[in-house]
Write a protein that holds these residues in place. Structure first.
Motif, mmCIF file in Angstrom:
data_model
loop_
_atom_site.group_PDB
_atom_site.id
_atom_site.type_symbol
_atom_site.label_atom_id
_atom_site.label_comp_id
_atom_site.label_asym_id
_atom_site.label_seq_id
_atom_site.Cartn_x
_atom_site.Cartn_y
_atom_site.Cartn_z
ATOM 1 N N THR A 231 0.836 -1.206 0.000
ATOM 2 C CA THR A 231 0.000 0.000 0.000
ATOM 3 C C THR A 231 0.867 1.251 0.000
ATOM 4 O O THR A 231 0.620 2.207 -0.753
ATOM 5 N N THR A 234 2.586 1.658 -3.396
ATOM 6 C CA THR A 234 1.630 2.127 -4.393
ATOM 7 C C THR A 234 1.399 3.628 -4.269
ATOM 8 O O THR A 234 1.374 4.353 -5.271
ATOM 9 N N ARG A 235 1.269 4.090 -3.040
ATOM 10 C CA ARG A 235 1.053 5.528 -2.821
ATOM 11 C C ARG A 235 2.290 6.329 -3.216
ATOM 12 O O ARG A 235 2.181 7.431 -3.759
ATOM 13 N N LYS A 236 3.475 5.797 -2.942
ATOM 14 C CA LYS A 236 4.700 6.489 -3.342
ATOM 15 C C LYS A 236 4.807 6.565 -4.863
ATOM 16 O O LYS A 236 5.235 7.591 -5.412
ATOM 17 N N LEU A 237 4.432 5.482 -5.549
ATOM 18 C CA LEU A 237 4.476 5.475 -7.013
ATOM 19 C C LEU A 237 3.482 6.479 -7.589
ATOM 20 O O LEU A 237 3.786 7.182 -8.566
ATOM 21 N N GLU A 238 2.283 6.539 -6.994
ATOM 22 C CA GLU A 238 1.296 7.509 -7.456
ATOM 23 C C GLU A 238 1.796 8.931 -7.253
ATOM 24 O O GLU A 238 1.619 9.803 -8.115
ATOM 25 N N SER A 239 2.430 9.176 -6.098
ATOM 26 C CA SER A 239 2.976 10.503 -5.818
ATOM 27 C C SER A 239 4.105 10.836 -6.789
ATOM 28 O O SER A 239 4.195 11.968 -7.288
ATOM 29 N N GLU A 241 4.508 9.624 -9.820
ATOM 30 C CA GLU A 241 3.936 9.839 -11.147
ATOM 31 C C GLU A 241 3.340 11.237 -11.266
ATOM 32 O O GLU A 241 3.514 11.922 -12.278
ATOM 33 N N SER A 242 2.634 11.672 -10.208
ATOM 34 C CA SER A 242 2.078 13.025 -10.204
ATOM 35 C C SER A 242 3.186 14.075 -10.261
ATOM 36 O O SER A 242 3.081 15.082 -10.985
ATOM 37 N N ASN A 245 4.596 14.214 -13.788
ATOM 38 C CA ASN A 245 3.696 14.945 -14.682
ATOM 39 C C ASN A 245 3.850 16.457 -14.506
ATOM 40 O O ASN A 245 3.847 17.220 -15.486
#
Length: 311
Positions: A231, A234-239, A241-242, A245
C-alpha cells in the motif's frame, strides 16, 4: 505455626471463593501486561495518565463482568470494552484499537495452549484442580504472566511492531480486520476445545495445536506487513507519477518560453542591425502592450521611452 498450617490447607484445598479472589487480584497485573504488550506492538504513544486510566478501567470492568455476566459471554464483553477503551483513552483509530485488542489475546492464547497441558502432566493434576485449588491457580497464573513478560521483553528488545497506516483504503482495512477476526475465532475455538478435553488430549496434540496457531498468526502478521508495504509503495508510485507529470508540464512551459524568447531576441536584433528604430518601436508595442492589460499603467503609444519606463 497453626496460622501458617491453616493458610497452607486453605491453599491446597479446593476453594472457589478464594480462587475467585485470586483471579480478581491478578486482573490488575494482567491488564498492565496486556496494555504494555499492545503499546509495543502497535506503537501507540501514551502518557502516564492514559496508561493508569486504561489499566484501572479495564480491570474494574473485568471484575464486574466476572461477577455479573456468565462465562463465556463475559469474555466477549471484555473484548468489546477493550476496543472501546483503547479507542477513547489513547485517541487512536478503530483499526488500531481492534488490532491492539486482538494481538494480546492471540499471544496469551498461544501461551496458554502451549503451557497448560505440560503443566497438568508435570504436576499430575486435572484441569478442574488447576481452576479450583488456589495454590495451583496462583502458580498457573504466575507462570503465564512470566511467559508474557518474556514475550514483552523480546518484542521490545527486537523492536517488533506492526505499522498500521492511517490512510489505507477501505478494502485493505476490511481484509485486515476480517483476517484478524477469523483468527480470533479460530483461537477461541481451540481454547474451548482444549479446556474441555485437556485431561484426555495427548501432549503431542496440544503441541501440534500450538504450532498450527503459531504458524497461522505468523503468516497473518507477515501478510499484513506485506500488504502495508505494498500500500505504501503504491502511494509512493502515485505521488512520483504526479510529480513527474508536474515536471513535464513545467519543462514544456520552459521550452515554450525559451522558444518565444529566442524569437523575440532574434527579431529585436534584426531591427537593431538594420537600424530600423521605428520598426523596433512598433514591434516593442506589439509585444509589451498586451502585458499591460489589466494593470494600472498608462501607456503612450507615441512615446516608446515612456512605455519602457512604465514597464
Amino acid at each position: 505455626m497453626e496460622i501458617l498450617n491453616n493458610i497452607w490447607i486453605a491453599l491446597i484445598t479446593p476453594n472457589e471463593g478464594l480462587t475467585n479472589l485470586i483471579v480478581l487480584l491478578m486482573t490488575f497485573p494482567e491488564s498492565f501486561l496486556t496494555m504494555y504488550l499492545f503499546l509495543i506492538i502497535i506503537k501507540i504513544k501514551s502518557t502516564r495518565k492514559q496508561r493508569l486510566t486504561y489499566m484501572f478501567s479495564i480491570s474494574l470492568i473485568s471484575i464486574f463482568n466476572i461477577n455479573i455476566i456468565p462465562n463465556p459471554f463475559n469474555v466477549f464483553v471484555n473484548y468489546i470494552m477493550m476496543i472501546i477503551l483503547i479507542y477513547l483513552i489513547f485517541s487512536t483509530t478503530v483499526l488500531k484499537s481492534i488490532i491492539a485488542t486482538l494481538c494480546p489475546i492471540a499471544i496469551c492464547g498461544l501461551i496458554g495452549s502451549l503451557f497448560t497441558n505440560p503443566c497438568l502432566s508435570l504436576l499430575q493434576i486435572s484441569s478442574e484442580q488447576i481452576i479450583t485449588v488456589p495454590i495451583y491457580r496462583i502458580g498457573y497464573l504466575i507462570m503465564l504472566h512470566l511467559f508474557l513478560i518474556l514475550v514483552i521483553i523480546t518484542f521490545k528488545y527486537h523492536h517488533f511492531n506492526i505499522n498500521i497506516f492511517e490512510d489505507v483504503d477501505i478494502k485493505t482495512k476490511v481484509s485486515i480486520i476480517s483476517n484478524v477476526v477469523f483468527g480470533l475465532i479460530s483461537l477461541i475455538t481451540q481454547a474451548i476445545i482444549i479446556s474441555y478435553y485437556i485431561d484426555i488430549l495427548p501432549l503431542w496434540i496440544t503441541f501440534l495445536s500450538f504450532i498450527s496457531l503459531l504458524a497461522y498468526f505468523g503468516i497473518s502478521i507477515y501478510s499484513l506487513s506485506r500488504v502495508m508495504k505494498l500500500t505504501l509503495t503504491t502511494r509512493k508510485l502515485e505521488s512520483a507519477e504526479s510529480y513527474n507529470n508536474t515536471l513535464r508540464i513545467l519543462h514544456d512551459n520552459v521550452r515554450g518560453f525559451k522558444h518565444d524568447f529566442d524569437n523575440i531576441v532574434t527579431t529585436i536584433g534584426g531591427y537593431i542591425k538594420t537600424e530600423d528604430i521605428e520598426g523596433l518601436k512598433k514591434y516593442g508595442e506589439s509585444i509589451f502592450f498586451p502585458l499591460l492589460k489589466g494593470k494600472n499603467i498608462k501607456f503612450d503609444k507615441n512615446n516608446f521611452d515612456t512605455f519602457i519606463k512604465n514597464i
